[in-house]
Design an enzyme around this catalytic site. Structure first.
Site, PDB file in Angstrom:
ATOM      1  N   ASP A  72       0.743  -0.733   0.003  1.00 55.66           N
ATOM      2  CA  ASP A  72       0.304   0.538   0.124  1.00 55.66           C
ATOM      3  C   ASP A  72       1.303   1.363   0.156  1.00 55.66           C
ATOM      4  O   ASP A  72       2.058   1.043   1.040  1.00 55.66           O
ATOM      5  CB  ASP A  72      -1.232   0.707   0.787  1.00 55.66           C
ATOM      6  CG  ASP A  72      -2.137   0.777   0.883  1.00 55.66           C
ATOM      7  OD1 ASP A  72      -2.886   0.961   0.498  1.00 55.66           O
ATOM      8  OD2 ASP A  72      -2.203   1.894   1.601  1.00 55.66           O
ATOM      9  N   HIS A 180      10.956   4.713  -2.599  1.00 53.01           N
ATOM     10  CA  HIS A 180       9.988   4.428  -1.178  1.00 53.01           C
ATOM     11  C   HIS A 180       9.571   2.764  -1.438  1.00 53.01           C
ATOM     12  O   HIS A 180       9.714   2.096  -0.539  1.00 53.01           O
ATOM     13  CB  HIS A 180       8.549   5.255  -1.064  1.00 53.01           C
ATOM     14  CG  HIS A 180       7.659   4.934  -2.562  1.00 53.01           C
ATOM     15  ND1 HIS A 180       7.647   5.411  -3.942  1.00 53.01           N
ATOM     16  CD2 HIS A 180       6.561   4.596  -2.594  1.00 53.01           C
ATOM     17  CE1 HIS A 180       6.983   5.015  -4.629  1.00 53.01           C
ATOM     18  NE2 HIS A 180       6.257   4.656  -3.827  1.00 53.01           N
TER      19      HIS A 180
END
Length: 193
Positions: A72, A180
Site C-alpha cells: 500500500d 519508497h
C-alpha cells in the site's frame, strides 16, 4: 521463491520484478475477487490485502506459493494535509492517471509549499506464519506540471530530494535506487534472507 502479489497493477508487478530479482511473481488473478483496502493507514491496508489474498489463495490457488506480498503506497502532499495519501489509488475516481495528476496540481493552494513524499508499506504474509510489514519513504516536492513518461501513477509529478527530474523522467535504474518501494523491498529482502 514464489510469491503471490496481491495486486493487478501492472506497474507494481513490473517494479517488484525489477526490485526483487530471482523471485517468481504471480499476479492477483483477473477472476479473483477485488481485494479490500478499508484502512485509515498504509500499514492497515497492506496487512488487510495480504491476509485477504493469502486466505483466498489457500482455498482457490492454482499453484503453491511461499507467501503473499502486498503493497500500500501513495503520495502524501503537505499542502493537502497529507493527501491523497492512502486514497492515492482512489483519488478522483473515473479519471485517467494524467487527468488525476493535473487535478491534484489544481488543488494546490497558490503559493503553498510543494513538499511531498512517497510512502510504501509492504506486508508479507507467509503461507505458514504471521504477517509482518516493512516501510519505505522518499522525500521530495511536486513539479509545477507533469513531466516524463517513465514509471506510473504520480511519478511524473514527484521530484525526489537531490534531483531536478521527476520519477517520470528518471531512468528506472535510478528510480530503483531511491524510491519508497525500493527501500521497503530492501527491508523485506533483508528479513526473508
Amino acid at each position: 521463491m514464489k510469491i503471490l502479489l496481491a495486486s493487478r497493477n501492472a506497474g507494481k508487478l513490473r517494479e517488484f520484478g525489477e526490485l526483487l530479482q530471482g523471485v517468481e511473481f504471480l499476479a492477483w488473478p483477473a477472476d479473483a475477487p477485488d481485494i479490500p483496502e478499508e484502512g485509515a493507514f498504509f500499514q492497515d491496508n497492506a496487512l488487510q490485502k495480504a491476509t485477504f489474498a493469502r486466505d483466498w489463495w489457500r482455498r482457490h490457488g492454482t499453484s503453491p506459493v511461499d507467501g503473499v506480498l502486498s503493497d500500500d503506497s501513495g503520495l502524501c502532499v503537505d499542502a493537502l494535509w497529507g493527501g491523497p495519501g492512502v486514497l492515492s489509488a482512489r483519488f478522483a475516481p473515473g479519471l485517467a492517471q494524467d487527468a488525476k495528476n493535473r487535478r491534484l496540481l489544481a488543488l494546490m493552494p497558490p503559493g503553498a509549499a510543494r513538499s511531498a513524499r512517497f510512502v510504501c508499506v509492504l506486508a508479507w504474509a507467509p503461507m505458514d506464519g504471521d504477517p509482518v510489514t516493512f516501510g519505505g519513504s522518499v522525500e521530495g516536492h511536486l513539479a509545477p506540471e507533469p513531466r516524463g513518461s517513465q514509471g506510473f501513477g504520480y511519478d511524473p509529478l514527484f521530484v525526489p530530494e537531490g534531483y531536478g527530474q521527476t520519477f517520470g523522467e528518471l531512468s528506472s535504474a535510478v528510480k530503483q535506487t531511491l524510491s519508497h518501494r525500493s527501500r521497503a523491498s530492501r527491508a523485506f529482502l533483508e528479513a526473508v534472507r
